[in-house]
Design an enzyme around this catalytic site. Structure first.
Site, mmCIF file in Angstrom:
data_model
loop_
_atom_site.group_PDB
_atom_site.id
_atom_site.type_symbol
_atom_site.label_atom_id
_atom_site.label_comp_id
_atom_site.label_asym_id
_atom_site.label_seq_id
_atom_site.Cartn_x
_atom_site.Cartn_y
_atom_site.Cartn_z
ATOM 1 N N GLU A 183 0.863 -1.168 0.000
ATOM 2 C CA GLU A 183 0.000 0.000 0.000
ATOM 3 C C GLU A 183 0.904 1.222 0.000
ATOM 4 O OE1 GLU A 183 -3.616 2.277 2.367
ATOM 5 O OE2 GLU A 183 -2.559 0.645 3.391
ATOM 6 N N ASP A 185 4.997 4.523 4.068
ATOM 7 C CA ASP A 185 4.729 5.934 4.313
ATOM 8 C C ASP A 185 5.953 6.531 4.989
ATOM 9 O OD1 ASP A 185 3.388 8.495 5.205
ATOM 10 O OD2 ASP A 185 1.624 7.427 4.478
ATOM 11 N N ASP A 223 -2.020 12.271 -2.272
ATOM 12 C CA ASP A 223 -2.039 13.695 -2.587
ATOM 13 C C ASP A 223 -2.154 13.833 -4.105
ATOM 14 O OD1 ASP A 223 -1.446 16.369 -3.109
ATOM 15 O OD2 ASP A 223 0.074 16.492 -1.543
#
Length: 226
Positions: free
Chosen positions: A46, A71, A120
Site C-alpha cells: 500500500e 509511508d 495527494d
C-alpha cells in the site's frame, strides 16, 4: 516534539513489524521480504498508506497474503503497526521511507500487487511527476511487480482520476512509447454505485469517510501492468 509523538516513535523503534532507519533490517530488506514474513505468500504494497486502513483491513481478509504499508510519517506508521499488534496480524509490515525510494527496498518482481489509496493529487502542472500514477511511478511499479500484477488506485480527486485514465487509454502517447504495457483496465467514477465495489473490499479510510459525508464520489481504477 509532543510527548505522544515521542512515545509513538519509541514504539516504532521496538516494533518488529516496523522497518525504518536505524534498524539493521532497514538496509537488508530488499529481495528479502519472503524471509521477513517467513513464507512465500504474495506481497501487496500500500503506497502512501497513511493510517494503513487498507494494509490492516486486507491483512484480515486475506491471511494467505502479506501486506506492507509504505509511508514517511512515523505517526501514521505507528497506527498501522499498533492495529496489527492489537489484531495479532502476522502478515503485515510497515516501511518508513520516501515513496520515490521504494526501489531501494523492493527487488525486481518481488511484489505481487500495489494499492494507492487517496494519495495527494498534486494538482499543479509542475507537480505532475510527483503524482503517484505519473510515468515515473508507473515505471517503478512495473519494476517491482511480477508481470501481470494488479495496480489499484482509489481517490476522491477527479483531476487525478482523469489524469491517470489519460495515461492508460490504449491510444495514449505514453502507452505508445512502449515504456509499459497494461491490460484488464477497469474504472469507475462512482465506486459505491458500481459493480466494481466488491473489488475494493468495502474498506474505507479515515479520509474517505470524510469525503463520503460531504457527498464526494469515490473513483477507482485498476489494471495489470507489464
Amino acid at each position: 516534539m509532543p510527548r505522544r509523538k515521542l512515545l509513538h516513535f519509541a514504539d516504532n523503534a521496538k516494533s518488529e513489524n516496523v522497518i525504518e532507519p536505524g534498524k539493521e533490517i532497514f538496509g537488508k530488506i530488499k529481495n528479502n521480504w519472503q524471509a521477513f514474513f517467513k513464507n512465500n505468500n504474495p506481497i501487496v504494497f500500500e503506497i502512501g498508506c497513511g493510517r494503513a486502513e487498507y494494509t490492516t483491513g486486507m491483512a484480515v481478509l486475506f491471511p494467505d497474503k502479506n501486506f506492507v504499508g509504505v509511508d514517511l510519517k512515523g505517526g501514521r506508521i505507528w497506527k498501522g503497526s499498533n492495529v496489527s499488534q492489537e489484531k495479532n496480524l502476522t502478515n503485515t509490515a510497515f516501511l518508513r521511507i520516501m515513496i520515490q525510494n521504494l526501489q531501494d527496498f523492493v527487488g525486481k518482481h518481488e511484489a505481487g500487487e500495489v494499492w494507492i489509496t487517496f494519495p495527494d493529487p498534486r494538482p499543479k502542472d509542475g507537480d505532475e511527476k510527483l503524482r503517484l500514477t505519473s510515468p515515473r511511478y508507473l515505471r517503478m511499479y512495473k519494476e517491482i511487480l511480477k508481470p501481470g500484477s494488479w495496480v489499484n488506485l482509489k481517490t476522491d480527486n477527479e483531476g487525478l482520476y482523469l489524469y491517470t485514465l489519460s495515461l492508460l487509454q490504449p491510444n495514449s502517447e505514453y502507452l505508445a512509447s512502449g515504456e509499459i504495457k497494461i491490460s484488464d483496465l477497469e474504472y469507475t467514477d462512482n465506486l459505491y454505485e458500481s459493480e466494481m465495489r466488491n473489488l475494493a473490499f468495502d474498506i474505507q479510510t479515515t479520509y474517505e469517510k470524510k469525503y463520503l459525508r460531504v457527498g464526494e464520489k469515490i473513483k477507482f481504477i485498476r489494471f495489470k501492468i507489464y
